[in-house]
Motif scaffolding. Structure first.
Motif, PDB file in Angstrom:
ATOM      1  N   ASP A  16       0.854  -1.178   0.000  1.00  0.00           N
ATOM      2  CA  ASP A  16       0.000   0.000   0.000  1.00  0.00           C
ATOM      3  C   ASP A  16       0.895   1.234   0.000  1.00  0.00           C
ATOM      4  N   LYS A  17       0.700   2.120  -0.991  1.00  0.00           N
ATOM      5  CA  LYS A  17       1.542   3.310  -1.105  1.00  0.00           C
ATOM      6  C   LYS A  17       1.294   4.300   0.019  1.00  0.00           C
ATOM      7  N   VAL A  18       0.060   4.396   0.500  1.00  0.00           N
ATOM      8  CA  VAL A  18      -0.283   5.390   1.514  1.00  0.00           C
ATOM      9  C   VAL A  18      -0.115   4.835   2.918  1.00  0.00           C
ATOM     10  N   PHE A  23       2.147  -7.046   2.283  1.00  0.00           N
ATOM     11  CA  PHE A  23       1.894  -8.431   2.651  1.00  0.00           C
ATOM     12  C   PHE A  23       2.222  -9.341   1.480  1.00  0.00           C
ATOM     13  N   LEU A  24       2.661 -10.528   1.829  1.00  0.00           N
ATOM     14  CA  LEU A  24       3.053 -11.542   0.856  1.00  0.00           C
ATOM     15  C   LEU A  24       1.905 -12.515   0.689  1.00  0.00           C
ATOM     16  N   THR A  25       1.497 -12.725  -0.544  1.00  0.00           N
ATOM     17  CA  THR A  25       0.435 -13.666  -0.860  1.00  0.00           C
ATOM     18  C   THR A  25       0.731 -14.282  -2.224  1.00  0.00           C
ATOM     19  N   VAL A  45       6.769  -7.030  -6.703  1.00  0.00           N
ATOM     20  CA  VAL A  45       5.965  -6.165  -5.835  1.00  0.00           C
ATOM     21  C   VAL A  45       4.946  -5.417  -6.687  1.00  0.00           C
ATOM     22  N   ILE A  46       3.717  -5.329  -6.158  1.00  0.00           N
ATOM     23  CA  ILE A  46       2.633  -4.596  -6.801  1.00  0.00           C
ATOM     24  C   ILE A  46       2.205  -3.503  -5.834  1.00  0.00           C
ATOM     25  N   ASP A  47       2.306  -2.238  -6.257  1.00  0.00           N
ATOM     26  CA  ASP A  47       1.875  -1.123  -5.430  1.00  0.00           C
ATOM     27  C   ASP A  47       0.391  -0.882  -5.675  1.00  0.00           C
ATOM     28  N   SER A  51      -5.656  -0.038   0.639  1.00  0.00           N
ATOM     29  CA  SER A  51      -5.812  -1.356   1.242  1.00  0.00           C
ATOM     30  C   SER A  51      -6.484  -1.171   2.594  1.00  0.00           C
ATOM     31  N   SER A  52      -6.525  -2.220   3.387  1.00  0.00           N
ATOM     32  CA  SER A  52      -7.151  -2.105   4.701  1.00  0.00           C
ATOM     33  C   SER A  52      -6.381  -1.160   5.617  1.00  0.00           C
TER      34      SER A  52
END
Length: 82
Positions: A16-18, A23-25, A45-47, A51-52
Protein backbone atom coordinates in the motif's frame (compact mmCIF):
# COMPACT_ATOMS: atom_id res chain seq x y z
CA UNK A 1 -6.35 -28.36 -15.14
CA UNK A 2 -5.09 -28.17 -18.66
CA UNK A 3 -1.41 -27.43 -18.85
CA UNK A 4 -0.15 -24.36 -20.68
CA UNK A 5 -3.36 -22.28 -20.60
CA UNK A 6 -3.30 -20.92 -17.05
CA UNK A 7 -1.11 -18.03 -15.85
CA UNK A 8 1.63 -18.73 -13.32
CA UNK A 9 0.39 -18.65 -9.70
CA UNK A 10 3.31 -17.51 -7.58
CA UNK A 11 4.18 -15.47 -4.46
CA UNK A 12 3.77 -11.70 -4.88
CA UNK A 13 4.12 -8.79 -2.42
CA UNK A 14 1.30 -6.23 -2.41
CA UNK A 15 2.32 -2.87 -0.94
CA UNK A 16 0.00 0.00 0.00
CA UNK A 17 1.54 3.31 -1.10
CA UNK A 18 -0.28 5.39 1.51
CA UNK A 19 -0.68 3.10 4.52
CA UNK A 20 2.73 1.46 4.38
CA UNK A 21 1.28 -2.04 4.74
CA UNK A 22 2.93 -4.80 2.73
CA UNK A 23 1.89 -8.43 2.65
CA UNK A 24 3.05 -11.54 0.86
CA UNK A 25 0.43 -13.67 -0.86
CA UNK A 26 0.04 -15.74 -4.01
CA UNK A 27 -1.36 -14.27 -7.21
CA UNK A 28 -1.28 -14.46 -10.98
CA UNK A 29 -0.64 -10.73 -11.35
CA UNK A 30 2.73 -9.73 -12.80
CA UNK A 31 4.96 -6.82 -11.97
CA UNK A 32 8.23 -5.46 -13.30
CA UNK A 33 9.66 -4.37 -9.93
CA UNK A 34 10.91 -6.61 -7.14
CA UNK A 35 11.45 -6.29 -3.41
CA UNK A 36 13.45 -8.27 -0.88
CA UNK A 37 11.05 -9.71 1.69
CA UNK A 38 11.64 -10.47 5.38
CA UNK A 39 12.62 -14.07 4.63
CA UNK A 40 15.50 -12.91 2.43
CA UNK A 41 13.92 -13.94 -0.88
CA UNK A 42 13.10 -11.52 -3.70
CA UNK A 43 9.50 -11.28 -4.92
CA UNK A 44 7.66 -9.16 -7.49
CA UNK A 45 5.97 -6.17 -5.84
CA UNK A 46 2.63 -4.60 -6.80
CA UNK A 47 1.87 -1.12 -5.43
CA UNK A 48 -1.81 -0.54 -4.68
CA UNK A 49 -3.59 2.76 -4.08
CA UNK A 50 -5.67 1.60 -1.13
CA UNK A 51 -5.81 -1.36 1.24
CA UNK A 52 -7.15 -2.11 4.70
CA UNK A 53 -4.34 0.04 6.13
CA UNK A 54 -5.56 3.20 4.41
CA UNK A 55 -9.27 2.62 3.60
CA UNK A 56 -11.55 4.93 5.62
CA UNK A 57 -13.91 2.06 6.53
CA UNK A 58 -11.15 0.11 8.26
CA UNK A 59 -9.24 3.05 9.73
CA UNK A 60 -12.25 5.00 11.00
CA UNK A 61 -10.94 8.20 9.43
CA UNK A 62 -13.12 10.05 6.97
CA UNK A 63 -11.85 11.96 3.98
CA UNK A 64 -12.82 15.56 3.39
CA UNK A 65 -14.45 16.26 0.04
CA UNK A 66 -14.22 19.72 -1.44
CA UNK A 67 -17.96 20.19 -2.06
CA UNK A 68 -17.83 23.99 -1.92
CA UNK A 69 -15.24 23.99 -4.70
CA UNK A 70 -17.42 21.73 -6.82
CA UNK A 71 -20.46 23.95 -6.37
CA UNK A 72 -18.46 27.03 -7.33
CA UNK A 73 -17.08 25.25 -10.37
CA UNK A 74 -20.61 24.26 -11.40
CA UNK A 75 -21.82 27.86 -11.02
CA UNK A 76 -18.89 29.19 -13.04
CA UNK A 77 -19.57 26.70 -15.79
CA UNK A 78 -23.36 26.98 -15.99
CA UNK A 79 -24.17 30.24 -14.16
CA UNK A 80 -27.22 30.85 -12.02
CA UNK A 81 -29.95 29.83 -14.45
CA UNK A 82 -33.41 29.51 -12.99
Amino acid sequence: MKSGIHPAYRPVVFRDKVGGLAFLTRSTVTGDRTVEWEDGDTYPVIDVEISSASHPFYTGQSRVLDTAGRVEQFRRRYGDRH
